[in-house]
Design a protein around this motif. Structure first.
Motif, PDB file in Angstrom:
ATOM      1  N   ARG A 154      -0.479 -20.417  -9.469  1.00 58.71           N
ATOM      2  CA  ARG A 154      -1.882 -20.253  -9.102  1.00 58.71           C
ATOM      3  C   ARG A 154      -1.960 -19.421  -7.824  1.00 58.71           C
ATOM      4  NH1 ARG A 154      -6.783 -22.685 -10.117  1.00 58.71           N
ATOM      5  NH2 ARG A 154      -5.872 -24.264 -11.463  1.00 58.71           N
ATOM      6  N   ILE A 155      -2.803 -18.426  -7.848  1.00 64.29           N
ATOM      7  CA  ILE A 155      -2.998 -17.585  -6.663  1.00 64.29           C
ATOM      8  C   ILE A 155      -3.739 -18.407  -5.603  1.00 64.29           C
ATOM      9  CG2 ILE A 155      -5.129 -16.597  -7.611  1.00 64.29           C
ATOM     10  CD1 ILE A 155      -4.421 -13.970  -6.166  1.00 64.29           C
ATOM     11  N   GLY A 156      -3.322 -18.266  -4.361  1.00 62.67           N
ATOM     12  CA  GLY A 156      -3.965 -18.995  -3.270  1.00 62.67           C
ATOM     13  C   GLY A 156      -5.378 -18.508  -3.012  1.00 62.67           C
ATOM     14  N   ASN A 157      -6.151 -19.357  -2.390  1.00 58.83           N
ATOM     15  CA  ASN A 157      -7.513 -18.977  -2.026  1.00 58.83           C
ATOM     16  C   ASN A 157      -7.482 -17.832  -1.024  1.00 58.83           C
ATOM     17  OD1 ASN A 157      -7.782 -22.302  -2.329  1.00 58.83           O
ATOM     18  ND2 ASN A 157      -9.353 -21.115  -3.360  1.00 58.83           N
ATOM     19  N   VAL A 158      -8.265 -16.808  -1.290  1.00 56.05           N
ATOM     20  CA  VAL A 158      -8.405 -15.605  -0.457  1.00 56.05           C
ATOM     21  C   VAL A 158      -7.030 -15.044  -0.062  1.00 56.05           C
ATOM     22  CG1 VAL A 158      -9.865 -14.528   1.281  1.00 56.05           C
ATOM     23  CG2 VAL A 158     -10.407 -16.822   0.546  1.00 56.05           C
ATOM     24  N   THR A 159      -6.175 -14.939  -1.062  1.00 57.03           N
ATOM     25  CA  THR A 159      -4.863 -14.316  -0.892  1.00 57.03           C
ATOM     26  C   THR A 159      -4.923 -12.952  -1.566  1.00 57.03           C
ATOM     27  OG1 THR A 159      -3.789 -16.483  -0.932  1.00 57.03           O
ATOM     28  CG2 THR A 159      -2.392 -14.564  -1.342  1.00 57.03           C
ATOM     29  N   PRO A 160      -5.202 -11.889  -0.818  1.00 55.00           N
ATOM     30  CA  PRO A 160      -5.390 -10.579  -1.448  1.00 55.00           C
ATOM     31  C   PRO A 160      -4.078  -9.997  -1.955  1.00 55.00           C
ATOM     32  CG  PRO A 160      -5.623 -10.405   0.929  1.00 55.00           C
ATOM     33  CD  PRO A 160      -5.430 -11.854   0.619  1.00 55.00           C
ATOM     34  N   ILE A 161      -4.145  -9.464  -3.176  1.00 53.84           N
ATOM     35  CA  ILE A 161      -2.995  -8.862  -3.839  1.00 53.84           C
ATOM     36  C   ILE A 161      -3.371  -7.433  -4.229  1.00 53.84           C
ATOM     37  CG2 ILE A 161      -1.414  -9.011  -5.811  1.00 53.84           C
ATOM     38  CD1 ILE A 161      -1.197 -11.458  -4.015  1.00 53.84           C
ATOM     39  N   SER A 162      -2.523  -6.465  -3.859  1.00 51.45           N
ATOM     40  CA  SER A 162      -2.793  -5.083  -4.256  1.00 51.45           C
ATOM     41  C   SER A 162      -2.098  -4.789  -5.589  1.00 51.45           C
ATOM     42  CB  SER A 162      -2.345  -4.087  -3.184  1.00 51.45           C
ATOM     43  OG  SER A 162      -0.945  -4.105  -3.034  1.00 51.45           O
ATOM     44  N   PHE A 163      -2.814  -4.081  -6.426  1.00 55.13           N
ATOM     45  CA  PHE A 163      -2.320  -3.622  -7.719  1.00 55.13           C
ATOM     46  C   PHE A 163      -2.335  -2.102  -7.669  1.00 55.13           C
ATOM     47  CE2 PHE A 163      -3.621  -7.874  -8.535  1.00 55.13           C
ATOM     48  CZ  PHE A 163      -2.923  -8.328  -9.653  1.00 55.13           C
ATOM     49  N   ILE A 164      -1.146  -1.505  -7.570  1.00 55.01           N
ATOM     50  CA  ILE A 164      -1.034  -0.058  -7.441  1.00 55.01           C
ATOM     51  C   ILE A 164      -0.238   0.466  -8.640  1.00 55.01           C
ATOM     52  CG2 ILE A 164      -0.258   1.853  -5.975  1.00 55.01           C
ATOM     53  CD1 ILE A 164      -2.329   0.057  -4.587  1.00 55.01           C
ATOM     54  N   PRO A 165      -0.800   1.413  -9.402  1.00 52.39           N
ATOM     55  CA  PRO A 165      -0.049   1.978 -10.530  1.00 52.39           C
ATOM     56  C   PRO A 165       1.279   2.573 -10.075  1.00 52.39           C
ATOM     57  CG  PRO A 165      -2.339   2.661 -10.614  1.00 52.39           C
ATOM     58  CD  PRO A 165      -2.134   1.998  -9.279  1.00 52.39           C
ATOM     59  N   SER A 166       2.312   2.398 -10.903  1.00 53.72           N
ATOM     60  CA  SER A 166       3.635   2.939 -10.578  1.00 53.72           C
ATOM     61  C   SER A 166       4.336   3.384 -11.856  1.00 53.72           C
ATOM     62  CB  SER A 166       4.476   1.881  -9.861  1.00 53.72           C
ATOM     63  OG  SER A 166       4.956   0.932 -10.797  1.00 53.72           O
ATOM     64  N   GLN A 167       5.515   3.921 -11.684  1.00 53.18           N
ATOM     65  CA  GLN A 167       6.333   4.335 -12.823  1.00 53.18           C
ATOM     66  C   GLN A 167       7.362   3.270 -13.191  1.00 53.18           C
ATOM     67  OE1 GLN A 167       5.474   7.046 -14.510  1.00 53.18           O
ATOM     68  NE2 GLN A 167       3.827   7.208 -13.012  1.00 53.18           N
ATOM     69  N   GLU A 168       7.284   2.104 -12.545  1.00 52.26           N
ATOM     70  CA  GLU A 168       8.226   1.024 -12.823  1.00 52.26           C
ATOM     71  C   GLU A 168       8.008   0.460 -14.220  1.00 52.26           C
ATOM     72  OE1 GLU A 168       8.121  -1.873  -9.699  1.00 52.26           O
ATOM     73  OE2 GLU A 168       8.291  -0.336  -8.155  1.00 52.26           O
ATOM     74  N   GLU A 169       8.896  -0.453 -14.602  1.00 55.90           N
ATOM     75  CA  GLU A 169       8.882  -1.002 -15.960  1.00 55.90           C
ATOM     76  C   GLU A 169       7.535  -1.588 -16.369  1.00 55.90           C
ATOM     77  OE1 GLU A 169      11.073  -4.555 -18.409  1.00 55.90           O
ATOM     78  OE2 GLU A 169      12.205  -3.514 -16.854  1.00 55.90           O
ATOM     79  N   ASN A 170       6.937  -2.430 -15.535  1.00 56.69           N
ATOM     80  CA  ASN A 170       5.644  -3.014 -15.912  1.00 56.69           C
ATOM     81  C   ASN A 170       4.469  -2.115 -15.541  1.00 56.69           C
ATOM     82  OD1 ASN A 170       5.215  -3.408 -13.175  1.00 56.69           O
ATOM     83  ND2 ASN A 170       5.007  -5.622 -13.300  1.00 56.69           N
ATOM     84  N   GLY A 171       4.752  -0.993 -14.852  1.00 62.55           N
ATOM     85  CA  GLY A 171       3.721  -0.018 -14.552  1.00 62.55           C
ATOM     86  C   GLY A 171       2.864  -0.311 -13.333  1.00 62.55           C
TER      87      GLY A 171
END
Length: 184
Positions: A156-173
């Motif tokens: 479960r993600i913590g309350n107000v725990t910001p996570i960045s999602f940046i496109p990449s060339q890695e396996e999961n993208g």
């Protein structure tokens, strides 16, 4: 359905009254607890230093209050489609009664319908904005995990725990990392 390959930051709302009492919130409009208000205020030094193209919330009070305290000077837009999963008859029940994600709760929303609804909103947001901050729910985070990693089951993600999602060339993208106020 896939997720558009564009950068964004996701943060779960601050602690709600239902979170504080270990109850299933879902569609129920539970406001922030006193702890939640403080969590949102504590997130402001990280979240309000970046000039977001938009701050997006669901239409539920707990996400909107989080934005109010965490990014007080930013423009916000509320999306009905980003609401938490409708847990039907389980709304307000102890969290221990929550069913596996692939089981539709009585009078509730199926996982497939929930995921389709959320992805539709996320793709619309990503198509219209260059660097959005999305403040939503743990279920929305699980949709992201399912689309990217193939399962809704994750810590479960913590309350107000910001996570960045940046496109990449890695396996999961995607490069998925904690957001500390800057992009690395």
């Amino acid at each position: 359905m896939t997720l558009l390959f564009k950068p964004f930051v996701f943060a779960r709302h601050a602690q709600s009254e239902f979170n504080a009492t270990f109850r299933i919130g879902g569609f129920t409009d539970s406001p922030l607890s006193a702890t939640g208000v403080q969590q949102a205020k504590d997130a402001a030094p990280i979240l309000s230093v970046f000039d977001w193209s938009v701050v997006v919330t669901s239409t539920l009070q707990r996400t909107q209050e989080t934005a109010l305290y965490a990014v007080p000077n930013q423009r916000t837009e509320a999306y009905e489609q980003l609401k938490e999963r409708n847990w039907g008859d389980l709304e307000g029940c102890p969290i221990e009664q929550q069913l596996p994600y692939d089981v539709t709760p009585p009078n509730g929303e199926s996982w497939q319908d929930f995921e389709t609804r959320v992805l539709s909103a996320l793709n619309r947001i990503l198509s219209e904005h260059s660097w959005p901050l999305i403040i939503a729910h743990s279920g929305v985070y699980r949709v992201l995990n399912n689309v990217i990693n193939g399962t809704p089951y994750c810590p479960r993600i913590g309350n107000v725990t910001p996570i960045s999602f940046i496109p990449s060339q890695e396996e999961n993208g995607w490069n998925i990392t904690p957001f500390k106020g800057i992009f690395i």
